[in-house]
Design an enzyme around this catalytic site. Structure first.
Site, PDB file in Angstrom:
ATOM      1  NE  ARG A  37      -4.310  -1.635   1.573  1.00 12.69           N
ATOM      2  CZ  ARG A  37      -5.227  -2.212   2.329  1.00 12.69           C
ATOM      3  NH1 ARG A  37      -5.080  -2.244   3.634  1.00 12.69           N
ATOM      4  NH2 ARG A  37      -6.296  -2.741   1.790  1.00 12.69           N
ATOM      5  CE  LYS A 197     -20.224 -19.947   4.152  1.00 12.13           C
ATOM      6  NZ  LYS A 197     -20.473 -19.462   5.501  1.00 12.13           N
ATOM      7  N   GLY A 354      -9.969  -9.552  -2.084  1.00  7.84           N
ATOM      8  CA  GLY A 354      -9.338 -10.477  -1.127  1.00  7.84           C
ATOM      9  C   GLY A 354      -8.533 -11.613  -1.696  1.00  7.84           C
ATOM     10  N   GLY A 377     -13.021  -4.424  -0.113  1.00  7.99           N
ATOM     11  CA  GLY A 377     -14.424  -4.012   0.000  1.00  7.99           C
ATOM     12  C   GLY A 377     -14.869  -3.042  -1.083  1.00  7.99           C
TER      13      GLY A 377
HETATM   14  P1  AMP Z   1     -14.117 -15.818  -1.031  1.00  5.18           P
HETATM   15  O1  AMP Z   1     -13.451 -15.139   0.136  1.00  5.18           O
HETATM   16  O2  AMP Z   1     -15.597 -15.834  -0.944  1.00  5.18           O
HETATM   17  O3  AMP Z   1     -13.591 -15.333  -2.352  1.00  5.18           O
HETATM   18  O4  AMP Z   1     -13.746 -17.352  -0.894  1.00  5.18           O
HETATM   19  C1  AMP Z   1     -12.434 -17.820  -1.037  1.00  5.18           C
HETATM   20  C2  AMP Z   1     -12.327 -19.161  -0.386  1.00  5.18           C
HETATM   21  O5  AMP Z   1     -13.188 -20.064  -1.045  1.00  5.18           O
HETATM   22  C3  AMP Z   1     -10.956 -19.757  -0.462  1.00  5.18           C
HETATM   23  O6  AMP Z   1     -10.439 -19.848   0.834  1.00  5.18           O
HETATM   24  C4  AMP Z   1     -11.161 -21.140  -1.082  1.00  5.18           C
HETATM   25  O7  AMP Z   1     -10.441 -22.139  -0.429  1.00  5.18           O
HETATM   26  C5  AMP Z   1     -12.632 -21.350  -0.873  1.00  5.18           C
HETATM   27  N1  AMP Z   1     -13.160 -22.302  -1.860  1.00  5.18           N
HETATM   28  C6  AMP Z   1     -13.144 -22.193  -3.178  1.00  5.18           C
HETATM   29  N2  AMP Z   1     -13.692 -23.273  -3.762  1.00  5.18           N
HETATM   30  C7  AMP Z   1     -14.073 -24.105  -2.769  1.00  5.18           C
HETATM   31  C8  AMP Z   1     -14.711 -25.366  -2.731  1.00  5.18           C
HETATM   32  N3  AMP Z   1     -15.042 -26.008  -3.849  1.00  5.18           N
HETATM   33  N4  AMP Z   1     -14.965 -25.921  -1.530  1.00  5.18           N
HETATM   34  C9  AMP Z   1     -14.612 -25.264  -0.398  1.00  5.18           C
HETATM   35  N5  AMP Z   1     -14.023 -24.072  -0.366  1.00  5.18           N
HETATM   36  C10 AMP Z   1     -13.745 -23.491  -1.536  1.00  5.18           C
END
Ligand code: AMP
Length: 396
Positions: A37, A197, A354, A377
């Site tokens: 940063r 998610k 992230g 964010g």
């Molecule tokens: P996000 O912060 O929502 O972008 O999620 C990122 C996280 O999703 C990472 O830590 C990945 O390990 C997890 N992830 C991605 N694909 C899968 C999956 N098929 N099953 C479980 N976790 C996952």
């Protein structure tokens, strides 16, 4: 032409320039552990100083409730000086007599960092009196902190309303990249959305299907869509209660003529562990005791062919559990393909949010993308189609 006022329009010589920067850097034991940063804001600081402006840096640090020495920016001033290769003065407060004296002592081209703006409650409240106190210290306001632009705080939004205001070079680069990514992109545009998610990305998915030509859904969130289409996802991470939401997003995509690309196969294991025994199954044949941890090779082929067809790519979220080998392979393969298309001049690729930065670094291609945003964010809110107050205030 950018629709924002930039340093090109600012008359800086001899002016007191309040520059909002992001210095919310990771620290351990009083030492900065990652200077990304700091590096990002150096061009703006240098340019203002070289053009004879007095640089007065404003920044927040952490989430203090009132004045708290643990959240002081003082050690960060030393780190900025080291990277800038130039002295950086520090004032123990960002308003009042202490700040005024420090500003008065500046000569043209000098740099001063004021203490954490969040030591005052007026910062996050965007309080008029606090804005007026800050504004007394400067003639011009420059915002170089895109990552804080989703907040309407005094130092990110309020000041832009009361002083002549301009985007710094880092803000400008981010805005240019985002405009090329979604607002006025070369078509076709493909978006890749992955990650854990659906629940954290509903707004983002709804906004994207209305704007892009194809949407690749991967990662854990794809499982929710696969379940919603009536297939078995075994032990996979899936938000089964969001099946209706997933179907609504698919319907919205159909209405908007946006192709949805879901995995057709998955790399599966019985446990979430590096080097767990794994097999690839067709998406309609996932066994009950398995979880999908990555997209399979046939899915990668489809994703890469969508990338090849696109002129613009917007990417947020990994396609699999990229932190644990070998479930990083889908993400790495697609990232490398996008990087190669970008290097060949065939694709504009914008990524951020992230884990995406970590995933592209892991694939070794972050530098080959057209733009990688570290804004977290603010980048996500932009993907959600929301107006960012700190950006809106800089529009011509
Ligand atoms: P996000 O912060 O929502 O972008 O999620 C990122 C996280 O999703 C990472 O830590 C990945 O390990 C997890 N992830 C991605 N694909 C899968 C999956 N098929 N099953 C479980 N976790 C996952």
């Amino acid at each position: 032409m950018t629709a924002f006022r930039t340093l090109d329009q600012a008359n800086l010589k001899g002016k007191r320039v309040l520059v909002r920067v992001d210095l919310n850097v990771p620290m351990d034991n009083g030492k900065v552990t990652d200077a990304t940063r700091i590096e990002r804001v150096l061009p703006t600081i240098r340019e203002i100083a070289e053009k004879g402006g007095k640089v007065i840096l404003l920044a927040h640090f952490g989430r203090p409730k009132g004045r708290d020495p643990k959240e002081s920016l003082k050690p960060v001033a030393e780190a900025v000086a080291k990277h800038l290769k130039k002295a950086v003065a520090f004032a123990d407060d960002c308003i009042g007599e202490v700040a005024a004296k420090a500003v008065a002592a500046l000569k043209d081209g000098d740099v001063l960092l004021l203490e954490n703006t969040r030591f005052h409650a007026g910062e996050e409240k965007n309080d008029k009196d606090f804005v007026a106190e800050l504004a007394k210290l400067g003639d011009i306001y420059v915002n170089d902190a895109f990552s804080a632009a989703h907040r309407a705080h005094a130092s990110t939004e309020g000041l832009a309303r009361v002083l002549p205001s301009f985007a710094g070079r880092t803000m400008q680069a981010e805005l240019d990249a985002l405009t090329k990514g979604l607002e006025a992109p070369a078509r076709p545009v493909v978006a890749i959305v992955g990650g854990a998610k659906v629940s954290s990305k509903i707004d983002l998915l709804e906004n994207l299907v209305a704007k892009v030509d194809a949407l690749v859904i991967g990662g854990g969130m794809a499982n929710t869509f696969i379940h919603a289409s009536g297939l078995n996802v075994g032990k996979s991470l899936a938000e089964k209660d969001l099946a209706a939401t997933a179907l609504r997003i698919i319907e919205k995509a159909r209405e908007a003529n946006c192709a949805i690309i879901l995995p057709v196969d998955g790399v599966c294991a019985k446990e979430f562990k590096a080097h767990a025994e794994n097999h690839t199954y067709g998406i309609d044949a996932i066994p009950d005791d398995q979880m999908i941890l990555d997209v399979g090779s046939q899915s990668v082929e489809r994703i890469n062919s969508a990338i090849s067809d696109a002129k613009t790519l917007v990417w947020n979220g990994p396609l699999g559990a990229f932190e644990i080998a070998p479930f990083d392979q889908g993400t790495v393969a697609a990232a490398r393909h996008a990087a190669a298309r970008t290097k060949a001049g065939k694709l504009v690729s914008v990524a951020g949010g992230g884990d995406t930065v970590a995933a592209l670094n892991h694939a070794g291609v972050a530098d080959d993308f057209s733009y990688v945003s570290t804004a977290g964010g603010a980048f996500l809110e932009w993907l959600e189609g929301k107006a960012l107050p700190g950006v809106e205030a800089l529009r011509v």
